[in-house]
Motif scaffolding. Structure first.
Motif, PDB file in Angstrom:
ATOM      1  N   PRO A  99      -6.732  37.620 -27.267  1.00  0.00           N
ATOM      2  CA  PRO A  99      -6.193  36.800 -26.174  1.00  0.00           C
ATOM      3  C   PRO A  99      -4.782  37.208 -25.775  1.00  0.00           C
ATOM      4  O   PRO A  99      -4.052  37.832 -26.534  1.00  0.00           O
ATOM      5  CB  PRO A  99      -6.206  35.389 -26.774  1.00  0.00           C
ATOM      6  CG  PRO A  99      -6.116  35.597 -28.246  1.00  0.00           C
ATOM      7  CD  PRO A  99      -6.873  36.871 -28.520  1.00  0.00           C
ATOM      8  N   MET A 100      -4.404  36.798 -24.561  1.00  0.00           N
ATOM      9  CA  MET A 100      -3.059  37.034 -24.058  1.00  0.00           C
ATOM     10  C   MET A 100      -2.193  35.814 -24.358  1.00  0.00           C
ATOM     11  O   MET A 100      -2.692  34.691 -24.452  1.00  0.00           O
ATOM     12  CB  MET A 100      -3.120  37.292 -22.550  1.00  0.00           C
ATOM     13  CG  MET A 100      -1.768  37.537 -21.898  1.00  0.00           C
ATOM     14  SD  MET A 100      -1.940  38.180 -20.217  1.00  0.00           S
ATOM     15  CE  MET A 100      -2.317  39.896 -20.588  1.00  0.00           C
ATOM     16  N   ASP A 101      -0.903  36.041 -24.506  1.00  0.00           N
ATOM     17  CA  ASP A 101       0.027  34.956 -24.805  1.00  0.00           C
ATOM     18  C   ASP A 101      -0.071  33.861 -23.731  1.00  0.00           C
ATOM     19  O   ASP A 101      -0.114  34.152 -22.534  1.00  0.00           O
ATOM     20  CB  ASP A 101       1.450  35.508 -24.875  1.00  0.00           C
ATOM     21  CG  ASP A 101       2.430  34.491 -25.414  1.00  0.00           C
ATOM     22  OD1 ASP A 101       2.986  33.730 -24.598  1.00  0.00           O
ATOM     23  OD2 ASP A 101       2.606  34.437 -26.643  1.00  0.00           O
ATOM     24  N   PHE A 102      -0.074  32.602 -24.163  1.00  0.00           N
ATOM     25  CA  PHE A 102      -0.323  31.497 -23.231  1.00  0.00           C
ATOM     26  C   PHE A 102       0.777  31.338 -22.187  1.00  0.00           C
ATOM     27  O   PHE A 102       0.525  30.829 -21.093  1.00  0.00           O
ATOM     28  CB  PHE A 102      -0.507  30.182 -23.995  1.00  0.00           C
ATOM     29  CG  PHE A 102      -0.913  29.044 -23.103  1.00  0.00           C
ATOM     30  CD1 PHE A 102      -2.178  29.013 -22.532  1.00  0.00           C
ATOM     31  CD2 PHE A 102      -0.021  28.030 -22.800  1.00  0.00           C
ATOM     32  CE1 PHE A 102      -2.556  27.974 -21.680  1.00  0.00           C
ATOM     33  CE2 PHE A 102      -0.387  26.984 -21.949  1.00  0.00           C
ATOM     34  CZ  PHE A 102      -1.662  26.967 -21.392  1.00  0.00           C
ATOM     35  N   SER A 103       1.986  31.783 -22.485  1.00  0.00           N
ATOM     36  CA  SER A 103       3.061  31.656 -21.496  1.00  0.00           C
ATOM     37  C   SER A 103       2.723  32.415 -20.221  1.00  0.00           C
ATOM     38  O   SER A 103       3.058  31.968 -19.103  1.00  0.00           O
ATOM     39  CB  SER A 103       4.383  32.172 -22.078  1.00  0.00           C
ATOM     40  OG  SER A 103       4.285  33.553 -22.403  1.00  0.00           O
ATOM     41  N   LEU A 104       2.048  33.553 -20.360  1.00  0.00           N
ATOM     42  CA  LEU A 104       1.641  34.329 -19.188  1.00  0.00           C
ATOM     43  C   LEU A 104       0.512  33.632 -18.433  1.00  0.00           C
ATOM     44  O   LEU A 104       0.459  33.667 -17.197  1.00  0.00           O
ATOM     45  CB  LEU A 104       1.211  35.731 -19.612  1.00  0.00           C
ATOM     46  CG  LEU A 104       2.307  36.616 -20.205  1.00  0.00           C
ATOM     47  CD1 LEU A 104       1.709  37.850 -20.852  1.00  0.00           C
ATOM     48  CD2 LEU A 104       3.319  37.014 -19.145  1.00  0.00           C
ATOM     49  N   TYR A 129     -11.012  29.741 -24.699  1.00  0.00           N
ATOM     50  CA  TYR A 129     -12.440  29.531 -24.971  1.00  0.00           C
ATOM     51  C   TYR A 129     -13.127  30.878 -25.135  1.00  0.00           C
ATOM     52  O   TYR A 129     -14.059  31.040 -25.925  1.00  0.00           O
ATOM     53  CB  TYR A 129     -13.023  28.750 -23.788  1.00  0.00           C
ATOM     54  CG  TYR A 129     -14.446  28.289 -23.914  1.00  0.00           C
ATOM     55  CD1 TYR A 129     -14.775  27.222 -24.735  1.00  0.00           C
ATOM     56  CD2 TYR A 129     -15.453  28.899 -23.175  1.00  0.00           C
ATOM     57  CE1 TYR A 129     -16.086  26.762 -24.822  1.00  0.00           C
ATOM     58  CE2 TYR A 129     -16.761  28.459 -23.258  1.00  0.00           C
ATOM     59  CZ  TYR A 129     -17.074  27.387 -24.082  1.00  0.00           C
ATOM     60  OH  TYR A 129     -18.370  26.945 -24.174  1.00  0.00           O
ATOM     61  N   ALA A 130     -12.656  31.872 -24.380  1.00  0.00           N
ATOM     62  CA  ALA A 130     -13.153  33.255 -24.464  1.00  0.00           C
ATOM     63  C   ALA A 130     -12.114  34.159 -23.816  1.00  0.00           C
ATOM     64  O   ALA A 130     -11.353  33.738 -22.948  1.00  0.00           O
ATOM     65  CB  ALA A 130     -14.496  33.400 -23.758  1.00  0.00           C
ATOM     66  N   ALA A 131     -12.068  35.416 -24.267  1.00  0.00           N
ATOM     67  CA  ALA A 131     -11.175  36.404 -23.678  1.00  0.00           C
ATOM     68  C   ALA A 131     -11.972  37.650 -23.356  1.00  0.00           C
ATOM     69  O   ALA A 131     -12.833  38.054 -24.133  1.00  0.00           O
ATOM     70  CB  ALA A 131     -10.028  36.739 -24.636  1.00  0.00           C
TER      71      ALA A 131
END
Length: 435
Positions: A99-104, A129-131
């Motif tokens: 996953p990518m960092d949530f801030s982005l 939930y999915a990446a």
């Protein structure tokens, strides 16, 4: 944490350039060594070199995500134009991406919907939930209480698409990995680029979903989740949450053989209806885009990549299948020319060559009323064993892009049938579609 190379064009270019240099260096070194080796040594060394190349490429594509990772996923299913050593390595890209960092993700939602997710939704899960390759999915609840999933496109992916694809093509070329004529490579990469641009437009995907929902509206046991237009943009797609069990998670004490066979029948008819009737196909048919329920329901996800087929292609494809099934190999050669697969003006191929492939591909449909056990299917190993014969006839074949997408559709569904363990007799239904 997200890596800089995912969101900056310079970072992505440097990473891909490094991959290209590594692959090209391995290829050049191997060519020099091969000139001093026996045939057996050449084959062994070539295979090891391809393994190393494949691991370099897969590692980089998985890290960068975006267009190059998506092409890697496509290549893992359409293996006609790459050496066999790459297939198992590329299949790693079908698994969930990190996953990518949530801030982005938060910033992307703010840029697209005008506010942060906490202000727009009643609840919004920070854990994905999915990446996947070009975006990741988060579970949420709307202000009016609807359970939804929100697909958020990775920042910068759309801007880097064209340059990423050019760099990947250069990598494959300099690594001596492309084994189809240049004209076919040009067509294939142009088609992939067009499909990627469509897939990067989530409004286009929303339109596709509505089209496929309308086509399948009377199909019992098939669900396509509905889009929430008011919470969707070009880079954000919000849909109703429709859950099911993924292929790798099926409890065989609940999913009895009868249920599996029902699911297999629905997968087959869905694929055939799209190909022969709708003439528009789901272009990303890997197991991750399907889910199932114990009552035999099939759920289809991800309509970013679809391929509208030309009616004349579908007609010619049906005619070629009929000729092959009927063992009329002279007619089959003519039909393949009409389909655009075989180059007109080249000498007709030996009928034994067509018979060999016909006998492989007809296996699941050989007998009208005899149940075929897809769990025991070995078509993929038989195809792989005969692959060297294809390269001997490259000058005679130039498959149109449409036929490559059809091949991909069929290959994806074959693997689902095999991994599900479907037992069915589809010959009569196939013949009905081909009339």
């Amino acid at each position: 944490m997200a890596k800089k190379s995912v969101t900056t064009r310079t970072g992505r270019f440097m990473k891909l350039a490094g991959m290209t240099a590594s692959v090209a260096g391995r290829y050049a070194s191997e060519k020099v060594r091969s000139s001093f080796s026996s045939d057996d040594e050449k084959e062994d060394r070539r295979s090891k070199t391809y393994d190393k190349m494949a691991n370099d490429i897969v590692s980089t594509l998985g890290e960068l995500k975006g267009a190059v990772m998506k092409v890697g996923q496509i290549a893992s299913q359409t293996q006609d134009f790459l050496p066999k050593e790459f297939s198992s390595a590329l299949q790693k890209l079908q698994k969930e991406a990190p996953p990518m960092d949530f801030s982005l993700i938060r910033q992307q939602i703010k840029d697209e919907l005008g506010a942060e997710p906490e202000a727009i939704f009643d609840t919004f899960d920070q854990e994905p939930y999915a990446a996947a390759s070009i975006g990741q999915v988060h579970r949420a609840k709307t202000k009016d209480g609807r359970e939804v999933i929100v697909k958020v496109q990775y920042p910068g992916v759309d801007k880097s698409c064209d340059s990423d694809l050019k760099q990947l093509r250069m990598t494959l070329k300099l690594g001596g990995l492309l084994k189809i004529p240049k004209e076919s490579v040009d067509q294939l990469f142009q088609e992939i680029l067009e499909r990627l641009h469509e897939e990067l437009d989530y409004q286009n995907e929303a339109t596709n979903i509505k089209r496929f929902q309308e086509f399948h509206k009377d199909d019992e046991g098939l669900i396509i989740p509905t889009v929430l237009d008011e919470l969707s943009t070009r880079r954000i797609l919000t849909m109703e949450l429709v859950e099911g069990d993924h292929l790798s998670e099926l409890d065989r004490s609940i999913y009895t053989q009868d249920v599996i066979n029902l699911i297999g029948h629905r997968i087959f008819t869905t694929m055939a209806d799209q190909l022969f009737k709708f003439q528009c196909i789901h272009g990303d048919p890997h197991a991750g885009n399907f889910a199932f329920r114990p009552d035999g329901t099939v759920i289809m996800y991800d309509f970013g990549c679809v391929k509208q087929l030309k009616p004349e292609i579908v007609t010619a494809y049906k005619a070629a299948l009929n000729a092959g099934i009927g063992k009329d190999y002279k007619l089959l050669d003519k039909r393949l020319i009409e389909l655009g697969v075989r180059v007109e003006g080249k000498p007709a191929l030996d009928e034994g060559y067509y018979a060999m492939w016909r006998d492989i591909f007809i296996t699941p449909f050989e007998h009208k009323d005899e149940i075929y056990d897809f769990a025991q299917a070995s078509l993929h190993t038989k195809v792989a064993s005969k692959a060297p014969t294809v390269f001997k006839h490259l000058d005679s074949f130039k498959p149109p892009v449409e036929s490559l997408f059809i091949d991909r559709l069929i290959a994806g569904h074959y693997w689902m049938m095999k991994n599900l363990g479907v037992q069915a007799a589809f010959r009569n239904e196939l013949e009905a579609y081909l009339k």
